[in-house]
Motif scaffolding. Structure first.
Motif, PDB file in Angstrom:
ATOM      1  N   SER A  92       0.802  -1.226   0.000  1.00 35.43           N
ATOM      2  CA  SER A  92       0.000   0.000   0.000  1.00 35.43           C
ATOM      3  C   SER A  92       0.832   1.271   0.000  1.00 35.43           C
ATOM      4  O   SER A  92       0.298   2.348  -0.218  1.00 35.43           O
ATOM      5  CB  SER A  92      -0.911   0.013   1.219  1.00 35.43           C
ATOM      6  N   ARG A  93       2.127   1.165   0.284  1.00 37.17           N
ATOM      7  CA  ARG A  93       3.029   2.322   0.384  1.00 37.17           C
ATOM      8  C   ARG A  93       2.611   3.273   1.506  1.00 37.17           C
ATOM      9  O   ARG A  93       2.846   4.475   1.433  1.00 37.17           O
ATOM     10  CB  ARG A  93       3.127   3.059  -0.952  1.00 37.17           C
ATOM     11  N   LEU A  94       1.974   2.724   2.526  1.00 31.14           N
ATOM     12  CA  LEU A  94       1.590   3.497   3.703  1.00 31.14           C
ATOM     13  C   LEU A  94       2.321   2.899   4.900  1.00 31.14           C
ATOM     14  O   LEU A  94       1.943   1.839   5.394  1.00 31.14           O
ATOM     15  CB  LEU A  94       0.073   3.431   3.921  1.00 31.14           C
ATOM     16  N   PRO A  95       3.401   3.537   5.374  1.00 31.29           N
ATOM     17  CA  PRO A  95       4.224   2.943   6.435  1.00 31.29           C
ATOM     18  C   PRO A  95       3.462   2.501   7.686  1.00 31.29           C
ATOM     19  O   PRO A  95       3.729   1.410   8.197  1.00 31.29           O
ATOM     20  CB  PRO A  95       5.234   4.041   6.752  1.00 31.29           C
ATOM     21  N   PRO A  96       2.475   3.244   8.200  1.00 31.14           N
ATOM     22  CA  PRO A  96       1.763   2.752   9.384  1.00 31.14           C
ATOM     23  C   PRO A  96       0.967   1.473   9.101  1.00 31.14           C
ATOM     24  O   PRO A  96       0.899   0.581   9.945  1.00 31.14           O
ATOM     25  CB  PRO A  96       0.817   3.894   9.758  1.00 31.14           C
ATOM     26  N   ILE A  97       0.415   1.367   7.903  1.00 31.10           N
ATOM     27  CA  ILE A  97      -0.345   0.166   7.528  1.00 31.10           C
ATOM     28  C   ILE A  97       0.602  -1.013   7.360  1.00 31.10           C
ATOM     29  O   ILE A  97       0.306  -2.135   7.793  1.00 31.10           O
ATOM     30  CB  ILE A  97      -1.153   0.413   6.233  1.00 31.10           C
ATOM     31  N   ILE A  98       1.747  -0.781   6.782  1.00 28.38           N
ATOM     32  CA  ILE A  98       2.736  -1.851   6.608  1.00 28.38           C
ATOM     33  C   ILE A  98       3.197  -2.351   7.970  1.00 28.38           C
ATOM     34  O   ILE A  98       3.300  -3.569   8.192  1.00 28.38           O
ATOM     35  CB  ILE A  98       3.922  -1.357   5.752  1.00 28.38           C
ATOM     36  N   ALA A  99       3.455  -1.431   8.893  1.00 32.12           N
ATOM     37  CA  ALA A  99       3.885  -1.830  10.240  1.00 32.12           C
ATOM     38  C   ALA A  99       2.792  -2.627  10.942  1.00 32.12           C
ATOM     39  O   ALA A  99       3.074  -3.644  11.593  1.00 32.12           O
ATOM     40  CB  ALA A  99       4.245  -0.590  11.058  1.00 32.12           C
ATOM     41  N   ALA A 100       1.550  -2.199  10.811  1.00 28.05           N
ATOM     42  CA  ALA A 100       0.442  -2.931  11.437  1.00 28.05           C
ATOM     43  C   ALA A 100       0.296  -4.321  10.823  1.00 28.05           C
ATOM     44  O   ALA A 100       0.064  -5.301  11.535  1.00 28.05           O
ATOM     45  CB  ALA A 100      -0.859  -2.148  11.283  1.00 28.05           C
ATOM     46  N   ALA A 101       0.442  -4.421   9.513  1.00 29.92           N
ATOM     47  CA  ALA A 101       0.333  -5.722   8.840  1.00 29.92           C
ATOM     48  C   ALA A 101       1.432  -6.672   9.306  1.00 29.92           C
ATOM     49  O   ALA A 101       1.176  -7.857   9.544  1.00 29.92           O
ATOM     50  CB  ALA A 101       0.403  -5.531   7.326  1.00 29.92           C
ATOM     51  N   LYS A 102       2.645  -6.154   9.464  1.00 27.63           N
ATOM     52  CA  LYS A 102       3.748  -7.009   9.934  1.00 27.63           C
ATOM     53  C   LYS A 102       3.512  -7.462  11.371  1.00 27.63           C
ATOM     54  O   LYS A 102       3.839  -8.596  11.734  1.00 27.63           O
ATOM     55  CB  LYS A 102       5.079  -6.278   9.797  1.00 27.63           C
ATOM     56  N   THR A 103       2.944  -6.592  12.193  1.00 22.35           N
ATOM     57  CA  THR A 103       2.609  -6.976  13.570  1.00 22.35           C
ATOM     58  C   THR A 103       1.571  -8.090  13.570  1.00 22.35           C
ATOM     59  O   THR A 103       1.700  -9.072  14.311  1.00 22.35           O
ATOM     60  CB  THR A 103       2.070  -5.762  14.345  1.00 22.35           C
ATOM     61  N   LEU A 104       0.544  -7.955  12.744  1.00 16.77           N
ATOM     62  CA  LEU A 104      -0.476  -9.003  12.668  1.00 16.77           C
ATOM     63  C   LEU A 104       0.113 -10.310  12.155  1.00 16.77           C
ATOM     64  O   LEU A 104      -0.280 -11.390  12.607  1.00 16.77           O
ATOM     65  CB  LEU A 104      -1.637  -8.550  11.783  1.00 16.77           C
ATOM     66  N   LYS A 105       1.052 -10.219  11.223  1.00 17.10           N
ATOM     67  CA  LYS A 105       1.708 -11.433  10.696  1.00 17.10           C
ATOM     68  C   LYS A 105       2.470 -12.156  11.813  1.00 17.10           C
ATOM     69  O   LYS A 105       2.452 -13.387  11.882  1.00 17.10           O
ATOM     70  CB  LYS A 105       2.658 -11.045   9.564  1.00 17.10           C
ATOM     71  N   ARG A 106       3.117 -11.383  12.703  1.00 18.30           N
ATOM     72  CA  ARG A 106       3.838 -12.004  13.820  1.00 18.30           C
ATOM     73  C   ARG A 106       2.875 -12.722  14.765  1.00 18.30           C
ATOM     74  O   ARG A 106       3.254 -13.701  15.404  1.00 18.30           O
ATOM     75  CB  ARG A 106       4.629 -10.953  14.597  1.00 18.30           C
ATOM     76  N   HIS A 107       1.656 -12.233  14.869  1.00 17.16           N
ATOM     77  CA  HIS A 107       0.670 -12.828  15.773  1.00 17.16           C
ATOM     78  C   HIS A 107      -0.307 -13.735  15.050  1.00 17.16           C
ATOM     79  O   HIS A 107      -1.343 -14.097  15.620  1.00 17.16           O
ATOM     80  CB  HIS A 107      -0.099 -11.721  16.497  1.00 17.16           C
ATOM     81  N   LEU A 108       0.005 -14.112  13.827  1.00 13.00           N
ATOM     82  CA  LEU A 108      -0.928 -14.897  13.018  1.00 13.00           C
ATOM     83  C   LEU A 108      -1.351 -16.214  13.657  1.00 13.00           C
ATOM     84  O   LEU A 108      -2.538 -16.552  13.604  1.00 13.00           O
ATOM     85  CB  LEU A 108      -0.346 -15.130  11.621  1.00 13.00           C
ATOM     86  N   PRO A 109      -0.467 -16.982  14.301  1.00 14.80           N
ATOM     87  CA  PRO A 109      -0.953 -18.229  14.922  1.00 14.80           C
ATOM     88  C   PRO A 109      -2.058 -17.985  15.951  1.00 14.80           C
ATOM     89  O   PRO A 109      -3.038 -18.737  16.001  1.00 14.80           O
ATOM     90  CB  PRO A 109       0.303 -18.806  15.581  1.00 14.80           C
ATOM     91  N   GLY A 110      -1.934 -16.942  16.730  1.00 17.75           N
ATOM     92  CA  GLY A 110      -2.981 -16.618  17.701  1.00 17.75           C
ATOM     93  C   GLY A 110      -4.263 -16.163  17.027  1.00 17.75           C
ATOM     94  O   GLY A 110      -5.368 -16.500  17.470  1.00 17.75           O
ATOM     95  N   LEU A 111      -4.134 -15.400  15.946  1.00 19.69           N
ATOM     96  CA  LEU A 111      -5.315 -14.958  15.207  1.00 19.69           C
ATOM     97  C   LEU A 111      -6.043 -16.140  14.588  1.00 19.69           C
ATOM     98  O   LEU A 111      -7.275 -16.213  14.605  1.00 19.69           O
ATOM     99  CB  LEU A 111      -4.913 -13.965  14.109  1.00 19.69           C
ATOM    100  N   LEU A 112      -5.274 -17.078  14.040  1.00 17.93           N
ATOM    101  CA  LEU A 112      -5.897 -18.257  13.434  1.00 17.93           C
ATOM    102  C   LEU A 112      -6.517 -19.167  14.493  1.00 17.93           C
ATOM    103  O   LEU A 112      -7.515 -19.841  14.230  1.00 17.93           O
ATOM    104  CB  LEU A 112      -4.874 -19.024  12.593  1.00 17.93           C
ATOM    105  N   ALA A 113      -5.943 -19.182  15.686  1.00 20.19           N
ATOM    106  CA  ALA A 113      -6.533 -19.976  16.777  1.00 20.19           C
ATOM    107  C   ALA A 113      -7.911 -19.448  17.133  1.00 20.19           C
ATOM    108  O   ALA A 113      -8.794 -20.210  17.518  1.00 20.19           O
ATOM    109  CB  ALA A 113      -5.616 -19.961  17.992  1.00 20.19           C
ATOM    110  N   TYR A 114      -8.115 -18.150  16.985  1.00 22.87           N
ATOM    111  CA  TYR A 114      -9.427 -17.570  17.271  1.00 22.87           C
ATOM    112  C   TYR A 114     -10.492 -18.135  16.341  1.00 22.87           C
ATOM    113  O   TYR A 114     -11.626 -18.354  16.756  1.00 22.87           O
ATOM    114  CB  TYR A 114      -9.385 -16.047  17.147  1.00 22.87           C
ATOM    115  N   THR A 115     -10.136 -18.395  15.077  1.00 25.62           N
ATOM    116  CA  THR A 115     -11.134 -18.926  14.145  1.00 25.62           C
ATOM    117  C   THR A 115     -11.627 -20.297  14.586  1.00 25.62           C
ATOM    118  O   THR A 115     -12.771 -20.646  14.342  1.00 25.62           O
ATOM    119  CB  THR A 115     -10.567 -19.030  12.715  1.00 25.62           C
ATOM    120  N   LYS A 116     -10.773 -21.033  15.257  1.00 26.25           N
ATOM    121  CA  LYS A 116     -11.151 -22.375  15.708  1.00 26.25           C
ATOM    122  C   LYS A 116     -11.877 -22.352  17.049  1.00 26.25           C
ATOM    123  O   LYS A 116     -12.889 -23.020  17.232  1.00 26.25           O
ATOM    124  CB  LYS A 116      -9.902 -23.253  15.817  1.00 26.25           C
ATOM    125  N   HIS A 117     -11.389 -21.588  18.009  1.00 23.72           N
ATOM    126  CA  HIS A 117     -11.895 -21.677  19.378  1.00 23.72           C
ATOM    127  C   HIS A 117     -12.847 -20.555  19.782  1.00 23.72           C
ATOM    128  O   HIS A 117     -13.600 -20.707  20.736  1.00 23.72           O
ATOM    129  CB  HIS A 117     -10.717 -21.700  20.361  1.00 23.72           C
TER     130      HIS A 117
END
Length: 167
Positions: A92-117
């Motif tokens: 997106s060429r938007l540094p705050p959005i890129i930083a937020a996306a990378k943070t979510l990527k680091r927490h992806l296993p926990g985010l995916l666990a939410y879909t199950k539990h």
């Protein structure tokens, strides 16, 4: 042109307020508010803003697109959705959005666990907020025992009425 200094014919004019937010005055809460709760007037105002293709509009679209992630019930579908969203966000060429996306990527296993539990720690966070508020309002306790008693009293939901009294 008043913005061009004398003797600099190749200089581009610099507006006095180059920040993009000046194109969108008094719209901060419109961008933060859930679109389902907009009034008709707010919806019309947003449509006129969206046409301008501002950075804030792109950021808003990326943020709103991610809200669909929480509706997925299957881990594989959620992973696929996240991968597409992550590509969009990081390109997106938007540094705050890129930083937020990378943070979510680091927490992806926990985010995916939410879909199950479908379990969050919201209750624990709420209880912690109550305890922190209690601590701040008291401005300190004499000792840990007093602090513990205050926490149990305020957060324990005790019924302190006498036994025969209707509540």
């Amino acid at each position: 042109m008043p913005y061009l200094p004398a003797g600099a014919p190749d200089a581009s004019p610099i507006p006095p307020y180059p920040h993009e937010s000046l194109k969108t005055p008094k719209t901060r809460y419109l961008w933060l508010k859930n679109p389902l709760n907009w009034t008709d007037r707010q919806r019309e105002r947003f449509q006129t803003l969206k046409v301008d293709a501002l950075k804030v509009g792109r950021a808003w679209a990326i943020k709103e697109a991610f809200s669909d992630f929480w509706d997925y019930r299957y881990t594989g579908s959620a992973q696929k959705f996240f991968d597409r969203w992550y590509f969009w966000a990081t390109h997106s060429r938007l540094p705050p959005i890129i930083a937020a996306a990378k943070t979510l990527k680091r927490h992806l296993p926990g985010l995916l666990a939410y879909t199950k539990h479908r379990i969050t720690n919201a209750a624990a966070e709420g209880m912690n907020a109550q305890i922190q508020l209690l601590k701040a309002n008291a401005r300190g306790y004499r000792n840990f025992t007093q602090y513990r008693i205050a926490i149990l009293f305020h957060c324990g939901k005790l019924d302190l009425y006498p036994a025969g009294r209707p509540s």
